[in-house]
Design a protein around this motif. Sequence first.
Motif, short mmCIF file in Angstrom:
data_model
loop_
_atom_site.label_atom_id
_atom_site.label_comp_id
_atom_site.label_asym_id
_atom_site.label_seq_id
_atom_site.Cartn_x
_atom_site.Cartn_y
_atom_site.Cartn_z
N CYS A 61 0.84 -1.21 0.00
CA CYS A 61 0.00 0.00 0.00
C CYS A 61 0.87 1.26 0.00
CB CYS A 61 -0.93 -0.01 1.22
SG CYS A 61 -2.26 -1.23 1.15
N ILE A 62 1.99 1.21 0.75
CA ILE A 62 2.89 2.36 0.76
C ILE A 62 3.54 2.54 -0.61
CG2 ILE A 62 5.06 3.21 1.73
CD1 ILE A 62 4.27 1.90 4.38
N ALA A 63 3.93 1.42 -1.22
CA ALA A 63 4.54 1.50 -2.55
C ALA A 63 3.56 2.08 -3.57
CB ALA A 63 5.00 0.12 -2.99
N ASP A 64 2.29 1.65 -3.49
CA ASP A 64 1.27 2.19 -4.39
C ASP A 64 1.11 3.69 -4.18
OD1 ASP A 64 0.86 -0.33 -5.39
OD2 ASP A 64 -0.96 -0.73 -4.21
N ALA A 65 1.14 4.12 -2.91
CA ALA A 65 0.98 5.54 -2.61
C ALA A 65 2.16 6.36 -3.14
CB ALA A 65 0.83 5.74 -1.10
N LEU A 66 3.36 5.77 -3.06
CA LEU A 66 4.53 6.48 -3.59
C LEU A 66 4.48 6.61 -5.10
CD1 LEU A 66 7.34 4.93 -1.35
CD2 LEU A 66 6.41 7.26 -1.23
N GLY A 67 3.74 5.70 -5.73
CA GLY A 67 3.57 5.80 -7.18
C GLY A 67 2.47 6.73 -7.59
N ASP A 68 1.74 7.26 -6.62
CA ASP A 68 0.64 8.19 -6.87
C ASP A 68 1.17 9.61 -6.68
OD1 ASP A 68 -1.61 9.90 -6.57
OD2 ASP A 68 -2.88 8.19 -5.99
N GLU A 69 1.19 10.40 -7.73
CA GLU A 69 1.77 11.74 -7.66
C GLU A 69 1.10 12.61 -6.61
OE1 GLU A 69 1.96 13.66 -11.40
OE2 GLU A 69 3.21 12.10 -12.35
N ALA A 70 -0.24 12.44 -6.45
CA ALA A 70 -0.95 13.28 -5.49
C ALA A 70 -0.63 12.88 -4.05
CB ALA A 70 -2.46 13.18 -5.74
N ALA A 71 -0.44 11.60 -3.82
CA ALA A 71 -0.24 11.11 -2.46
C ALA A 71 1.23 11.11 -2.04
CB ALA A 71 -0.80 9.70 -2.32
N THR A 89 -4.34 7.18 5.32
CA THR A 89 -4.01 8.20 4.32
C THR A 89 -3.53 7.60 3.00
OG1 THR A 89 -1.71 8.38 5.06
CG2 THR A 89 -3.35 9.78 6.17
N LEU A 90 -3.40 6.27 2.95
CA LEU A 90 -2.91 5.61 1.74
C LEU A 90 -4.08 5.35 0.80
CD1 LEU A 90 -0.48 3.04 3.40
CD2 LEU A 90 0.03 5.37 2.59
N PRO A 91 -3.99 5.76 -0.47
CA PRO A 91 -5.14 5.67 -1.39
C PRO A 91 -5.69 4.27 -1.56
CG PRO A 91 -3.40 7.06 -2.31
CD PRO A 91 -2.83 6.43 -1.08
N SER A 92 -4.85 3.24 -1.49
CA SER A 92 -5.32 1.88 -1.76
C SER A 92 -5.71 1.12 -0.49
CB SER A 92 -4.26 1.08 -2.51
OG SER A 92 -3.08 0.93 -1.73
N TYR A 93 -5.58 1.76 0.68
CA TYR A 93 -5.90 1.06 1.91
C TYR A 93 -7.34 1.34 2.34
CZ TYR A 93 -5.66 -0.93 6.56
OH TYR A 93 -5.91 -1.71 7.67
N GLY A 94 -8.07 0.28 2.69
CA GLY A 94 -9.38 0.41 3.30
C GLY A 94 -10.52 0.70 2.36
N ARG A 95 -10.27 0.69 1.05
CA ARG A 95 -11.33 0.96 0.07
C ARG A 95 -11.31 -0.15 -0.97
NH1 ARG A 95 -8.34 5.10 1.45
NH2 ARG A 95 -9.31 6.95 2.43
N TYR A 96 -12.49 -0.58 -1.38
CA TYR A 96 -12.57 -1.65 -2.38
C TYR A 96 -11.80 -1.26 -3.64
CZ TYR A 96 -16.26 -3.82 0.43
OH TYR A 96 -16.95 -4.44 1.43
N GLN A 97 -11.01 -2.21 -4.13
CA GLN A 97 -10.20 -1.98 -5.33
C GLN A 97 -10.82 -2.66 -6.56
OE1 GLN A 97 -7.26 0.10 -4.99
NE2 GLN A 97 -8.52 0.39 -3.14
N HIS A 98 -12.03 -3.19 -6.40
CA HIS A 98 -12.70 -3.90 -7.50
C HIS A 98 -14.21 -3.83 -7.25
CE1 HIS A 98 -11.59 -6.79 -4.28
NE2 HIS A 98 -12.89 -7.02 -4.33
N THR A 99 -14.99 -4.08 -8.26
CA THR A 99 -16.45 -4.07 -8.12
C THR A 99 -16.94 -5.40 -7.57
OG1 THR A 99 -16.86 -4.95 -10.33
CG2 THR A 99 -16.60 -2.54 -10.12
N TYR A 100 -18.19 -5.40 -7.18
CA TYR A 100 -18.81 -6.64 -6.69
C TYR A 100 -18.83 -7.69 -7.80
CZ TYR A 100 -22.48 -9.74 -4.89
OH TYR A 100 -23.21 -10.83 -4.48
#
Length: 721
Positions: A102-112, A129-140
């Motif tokens: 999740c940290i690596a993904d955030a470092l790859g996100d220019e905004a984060a 505060t990490l964009p990919s943590y705690g939120r669904y990354q795919h649809t049902y």
Amino acid sequence: MVHRLEPLVIRHTHRLPSPTGPAGEGAVAARQFDAALMSVGFKLSAELLARLSGLSEGTVVDTAVRTLDTVREMVGDHVRHNVYFVDFPANVPDTYDFWMRCIADALGDEAARPHVLEQLSEGVVDLLTLPSYGRYQHTYAEMLGHHEELIAAAGDRVTVLHLGADAETEVTALYLALAGSSTPLGTEALAELGALAAMCVDGPQPEVIPVRENRAVINWSRLRAGATLLLDTVTDVLRLACAVSGGDVTLVQPTRLRGLSRPVRRALLAGLDAVVAAAPAKLADVHAHREDFKRLGERLHPHEYPQWPHAADVFAVARGEKRVRSLDSQVEELLGMHDVTGAVKLLRSAPGKLFRSLDRLLRMALDQEERDAVATAAEEVVAEVSGRVLLSVREHLANRAQDTGETRVFVNRLGRAWVTEDERPPVLPPERERLVAVVDAELRRRLPAPGHLLVDPDVLDVALPLSGRAAPAGLGVLPRGSVSPVEGELLRFFVYWKQAARRTDFDLSALMLNADYSTRCWLAYTNLKDLEGEHSGDITEAPDGASEFIDLRLGAVRGEFIVPQVNIFSGEGFEEAEESFFGFMLREAEQRGRPFEPRTVRMKSGLRGPGRVALPLAFRRGPDGRWQAKWLHLYLRGTPAANRVEANQVSVATLLRGIVEREQLTVRYLTGLMDATTTTVWDGETVPEGPVTYIGLQRPDGLHPESRIVVPENLRDLIPA
């Protein structure tokens, strides 16, 4: 309009009111309806299937649509259960590796990136505060594509829906059953009683309404309909005022009383006046709720109605302008002078209070003469005590052996629990055994003769529902203290919540304890997988609803106890969220399927209690190595935010010890008192030809129509009046 209450009948009785409509060829549609029901763990009885087959196809389809909506909600299938890890329970990563990803993904996100780098420089990263943590990354739909179809297994739950009478008869019968209940109802059932009362206000009424909260809800419907009110205490009027204001008729939580219309004020004042005029001593009841009566007086303006002087006396007592001594104050005065004999004589006029005071009276007695006076008084008034109080006292005495325990567990009406040291001296064996014999004999006398008693052995360890508040509404829910068998290789917990107005994070966890209640390990968002199983991933907000799961392989579990819990990390409480519920599933290893499969759900209950930590039930390994569920329905206060399993493991273990080691009165106890002509243990197949009294977890198909049937949904009917 009566058809609007059909879902209540289905939920409470597992009966479908007899469908009406034109005759026709509905057999094909009925079988399709049955197949659709089986996909969510329900099935039509043979009688109901035959009834539907003789109706038109359109009637069957309409009935199916309504019924499927109801049963899907009963089992929790009315919402979409997604998971954070799309392959769950497969491919759940190591917790540390996942956080690093999740940290690596955030470092790859220019905004984060800038904010994450700033946190890393300080040595601490906030996962939220990490964009990919705690939120669904795919649809049902994408999640469904990663899971194979569930393979049917013999152990899947099948809940049979039976054919009921016509809708009006079924609604009336349910109303009479709830209104006349000898035990208090849960919050949801009490609200449903209000809906039923509004429909049945002009119909048959129960002979007695033992529970005061039930009477308040019924009186509110009668008040709106202009019917005669059912009042016999001043507190009945206060409860009715709370009902009119949309408040708490149990009087546990304070109610903000609304301004009342003139017709309502007249009705309440007239009711108060009639009660006090008939029995002036009832003014003493005002003391228990003095401040509430003061506020009620401000809303009723009794000075404007001089024709009801006795009603004015109620508020004079509340303000202290008129002195009326309560029974409780007189008893306390005598006990303050150590006059146990005098207190007993006074309490004889209130048998229920006497029985609820037995422990204290016996502990205060100074000699054998006083102890004999207490026991003799109990013997002489036992016939006047309600069955629910007798059972409560009987359970209490069973847990008051000479060797007292180290702790006492308290659970209030709302399910909030706490533990304290037990410093009481014991109730001496002679008096304890004498009172136990008195209560047993009286209950045996009151229980109706069951005739041929047919008992499902799995129901014997179900605790008697001495209060409906001891268990929330739901499917497969048993009263607090009950023990039920758990059969299956995989145990899966689930929690679902949907926030109402602000970001809300519920966390599902499972604590594993040793036989001495010490911690073995746990599964939570801080420990996503272990030998025992896997966590589906942390979801930190639920604007559209969110689910979390824990999968456990029972054969791999170390320790003797499994304690699932729901911790509120942030946001709305259980009672504030738009919706929240917990449940568990059982399945075999080869079944696969989606994370949530409705026909494997064994229990689903609402989360609607106080506190910030919910403990719905626990699982323990029995002496034979098989697992059992121990039903808790408890809530801990917790902290305002950041509740975690690691922080509450000691308090949970202490509380669990107190519940597990407490002796409960169960169905086994009551059936042992019944004078049956024949007792048969239900083998799951053979149905006796004649009428029986059946007590079990689910009604068998094919019982004689004159049989008396007691299942968890109406287990309260076993409690003698």
